[in-house]
Design a protein around this motif. Structure first.
Motif, PDB file in Angstrom:
ATOM      1  N   ASN A  67       0.751  -1.139  -0.059  1.00 20.78           N
ATOM      2  CA  ASN A  67       0.081   0.012   0.104  1.00 20.78           C
ATOM      3  C   ASN A  67       0.718   1.315   0.051  1.00 20.78           C
ATOM      4  OD1 ASN A  67      -2.572  -0.621  -0.213  1.00 20.78           O
ATOM      5  ND2 ASN A  67      -3.184  -0.666   1.991  1.00 20.78           N
ATOM      6  N   SER A  78     -12.204  -1.648  -5.031  1.00 21.47           N
ATOM      7  CA  SER A  78     -11.839  -2.615  -3.908  1.00 21.47           C
ATOM      8  C   SER A  78     -10.482  -2.905  -4.128  1.00 21.47           C
ATOM      9  CB  SER A  78     -12.838  -3.700  -3.523  1.00 21.47           C
ATOM     10  OG  SER A  78     -12.152  -4.826  -2.634  1.00 21.47           O
ATOM     11  N   ASP A 131       1.704  -2.138   4.704  1.00 22.93           N
ATOM     12  CA  ASP A 131       0.822  -1.024   4.594  1.00 22.93           C
ATOM     13  C   ASP A 131       2.078   0.181   4.651  1.00 22.93           C
ATOM     14  OD1 ASP A 131      -1.990  -0.054   4.505  1.00 22.93           O
ATOM     15  OD2 ASP A 131      -0.876   1.290   5.758  1.00 22.93           O
ATOM     16  N   THR A 179      -6.326   7.572   5.437  1.00 18.95           N
ATOM     17  CA  THR A 179      -7.551   6.894   6.136  1.00 18.95           C
ATOM     18  C   THR A 179      -7.286   5.403   6.226  1.00 18.95           C
ATOM     19  OG1 THR A 179      -8.834   6.567   4.306  1.00 18.95           O
ATOM     20  CG2 THR A 179      -9.184   8.646   5.204  1.00 18.95           C
ATOM     21  N   PHE A 180      -8.039   4.688   7.349  1.00 13.53           N
ATOM     22  CA  PHE A 180      -7.836   3.389   7.459  1.00 13.53           C
ATOM     23  C   PHE A 180      -8.434   2.664   6.432  1.00 13.53           C
ATOM     24  CE2 PHE A 180     -11.776   4.356   9.929  1.00 13.53           C
ATOM     25  CZ  PHE A 180     -12.559   3.434   9.429  1.00 13.53           C
ATOM     26  N   GLU A 181      -9.307   3.022   5.660  1.00 18.68           N
ATOM     27  CA  GLU A 181      -9.927   1.979   4.848  1.00 18.68           C
ATOM     28  C   GLU A 181      -9.082   1.273   3.840  1.00 18.68           C
ATOM     29  OE1 GLU A 181     -12.928   4.970   6.011  1.00 18.68           O
ATOM     30  OE2 GLU A 181     -10.898   5.025   5.408  1.00 18.68           O
ATOM     31  N   PRO A 182      -8.049   1.814   3.193  1.00 15.91           N
ATOM     32  CA  PRO A 182      -7.031   1.044   2.263  1.00 15.91           C
ATOM     33  C   PRO A 182      -6.340  -0.098   3.071  1.00 15.91           C
ATOM     34  CG  PRO A 182      -6.826   3.320   1.901  1.00 15.91           C
ATOM     35  CD  PRO A 182      -7.492   3.306   3.227  1.00 15.91           C
ATOM     36  N   VAL A 194      -7.569  -1.781   5.933  1.00 15.28           N
ATOM     37  CA  VAL A 194      -8.613  -2.871   6.178  1.00 15.28           C
ATOM     38  C   VAL A 194      -8.841  -3.553   4.860  1.00 15.28           C
ATOM     39  CG1 VAL A 194     -11.038  -3.023   6.821  1.00 15.28           C
ATOM     40  CG2 VAL A 194      -9.567  -1.456   8.144  1.00 15.28           C
ATOM     41  N   ASP A 195      -8.938  -2.680   3.614  1.00 17.18           N
ATOM     42  CA  ASP A 195      -9.086  -3.376   2.400  1.00 17.18           C
ATOM     43  C   ASP A 195      -8.055  -4.357   1.862  1.00 17.18           C
ATOM     44  OD1 ASP A 195     -10.411  -4.214  -0.128  1.00 17.18           O
ATOM     45  OD2 ASP A 195     -10.266  -1.966  -0.924  1.00 17.18           O
ATOM     46  N   ARG A 199      -7.726  -7.808   3.382  1.00 16.33           N
ATOM     47  CA  ARG A 199      -8.530  -9.091   3.144  1.00 16.33           C
ATOM     48  C   ARG A 199      -7.992  -9.522   1.810  1.00 16.33           C
ATOM     49  NH1 ARG A 199     -13.319 -11.075   5.747  1.00 16.33           N
ATOM     50  NH2 ARG A 199     -13.798  -9.376   7.303  1.00 16.33           N
ATOM     51  N   VAL A 218      -8.201   1.606  14.022  1.00 15.90           N
ATOM     52  CA  VAL A 218      -8.515   0.922  12.753  1.00 15.90           C
ATOM     53  C   VAL A 218      -9.500  -0.342  13.446  1.00 15.90           C
ATOM     54  CG1 VAL A 218      -7.506  -0.507  10.881  1.00 15.90           C
ATOM     55  CG2 VAL A 218      -6.219   1.666  11.957  1.00 15.90           C
TER      56      VAL A 218
END
Length: 370
Positions: A191, A244, A263, A270-273, A275-276, A279, A297
């Motif tokens: 990331n 996604s 990461d 933001t935390f979304e990337p 968490v994505d 997965r 997070v």
């Protein structure tokens, strides 16, 4: 007559550094005196100097006025009487990580876990860091600095001082990759692949034999340059704004997922990337956070448990790992020729710090040459 040197000192957070003449420091028996040739300027140094006491008041800064400078390189000028493996004229990188040597973690060999762990010339991690700053008040933004012999990485002749001044960010990525056991056959997702941390992770993952490197970023202008660091098809990049990460990753890997996620997104992300990307891991995969995404997070701990997932942080690197990277450059396994060095004299330190946001992603390397 006392020998003098130039140094850049900060008197107040948010104010420009001041160039001063100070006595050249003396050294203790287990230290060397380094004539600084280059000192890296990290991308978030301006934030450190301007906002640190507001953003992270629990992480202490050195007592002001202070000489900052995280990633110094140079030549050994003088050695203490208890220094064993270094001599005047040696080319070195100074790892800024300072540890006490006497706490339980240090005695067990885990120096990163030291109860007084501190970045010389930057910030501290513990309540004991102010004491460490008193013992090591000289960062790299000066002409001469003392350094404990345990902090020194010997540099090969084919590694410039300017390139070696990037070892801090490279080492942060390297320790994370080692923690996740990256090697031949590994598939890695990074990331923030085009940034300062992310690009170092790419170079090191390639050197460590990673089979496939996936990445996310926003600056599409740099995508092809990153891909060109390897053979066609070995690096694939996803725009963070285009759906996604996990879904894209599964498509690229034909449903397998990845072994490791690094990461490298910064505190402003933001935390979304994160968490994505989590997965994207297959069973028993490992996510290592090195970019310091700030705030809480949300993690699905039940899914993490069921899938035997590892989630960890990784802080900096050891001097031994720094030597490993220097040896990899010497052997030609690690190619760092893509760096674009932007070198400033010490007199222009404030200009360099304020202009670093205009860097060309992780390809730009801002350096002060005292």
């Amino acid at each position: 007559m006392t020998k003098m040197m130039r140094a850049a000192r900060m008197y107040e957070c948010g104010k420009p550094m001041e160039l001063e003449n100070l006595p050249v420091p003396s050294i203790r028996p287990t230290e060397v005196l380094v004539r600084v040739k280059a000192c890296g300027i990290v991308p978030n140094l301006h934030n450190i100097l301007t906002n640190w006491t507001t953003w992270f008041p629990h992480l202490p800064l050195p007592k002001l006025p202070a000489i900052f400078g995280l990633d110094p390189t140079g030549v050994v000028e003088e050695v203490g009487e208890q220094v064993y493996d270094f001599k005047p004229g040696d080319r070195v990188y100074v790892n800024p990580a300072r540890h006490c040597g006497s706490c339980r973690a240090c005695r067990a060999g885990n120096t990163t876990g030291c109860s007084a762990y501190t970045f010389n010339g930057y910030f501290g991690f513990t309540a004991r860091s102010p004491q460490m700053f008193e013992h090591y008040p000289y960062g790299g933004l000066c002409e001469y600095m003392p350094a404990p012999q345990y902090s020194l990485v010997k540099l090969p002749d084919n590694m410039s001082f300017e390139t070696a001044a990037r070892l801090g960010y490279l080492g942060t990525a390297y320790r994370a990759l080692k923690k996740a056991n990256v090697g031949p056959g590994s598939t890695v997702l990074i990331n923030g692949i085009s940034g300062t941390l992310g690009l170092g992770a790419v170079a090191l993952a390639l050197a460590m034999g990673a089979r496939k490197i996936l990445g996310t970023a926003r600056n599409e202008a740099l995508f092809q340059r990153v891909k060109d660091l390897a053979a066609p098809g070995r690096i694939e990049i996803h725009n963070l704004g285009n759906g996604s990460i996990a879904q894209w990753t599964k498509e690229v890997t034909h449903g397998e997922g990845v072994d490791v996620v690094i990461d490298a997104l910064g505190p402003g992300a933001t935390f979304e990337p994160l968490v994505d990307a989590l997965r994207s891991l297959h069973r028993s995969g490992h996510l290592v956070n090195i970019g310091a995404v700030a705030g809480d997070v949300p993690l699905d701990l039940h899914w993490i448990m069921d899938n035997d997932i590892n989630v960890s942080g990784s802080a900096w690197f050891t001097t031994g790992q720094g030597q490993e990277m220097a040896d990899m450059v010497e052997s030609g396994v690690l190619d760092l020729s893509f760096f674009e060095h932007n070198v400033f004299p010490l007199e222009q330190v404030n200009q360099a710090i304020s202009g670093i946001e205009n860097r060309n992603g992780g390809f730009s390397n801002y350096v002060i040459a005292p």
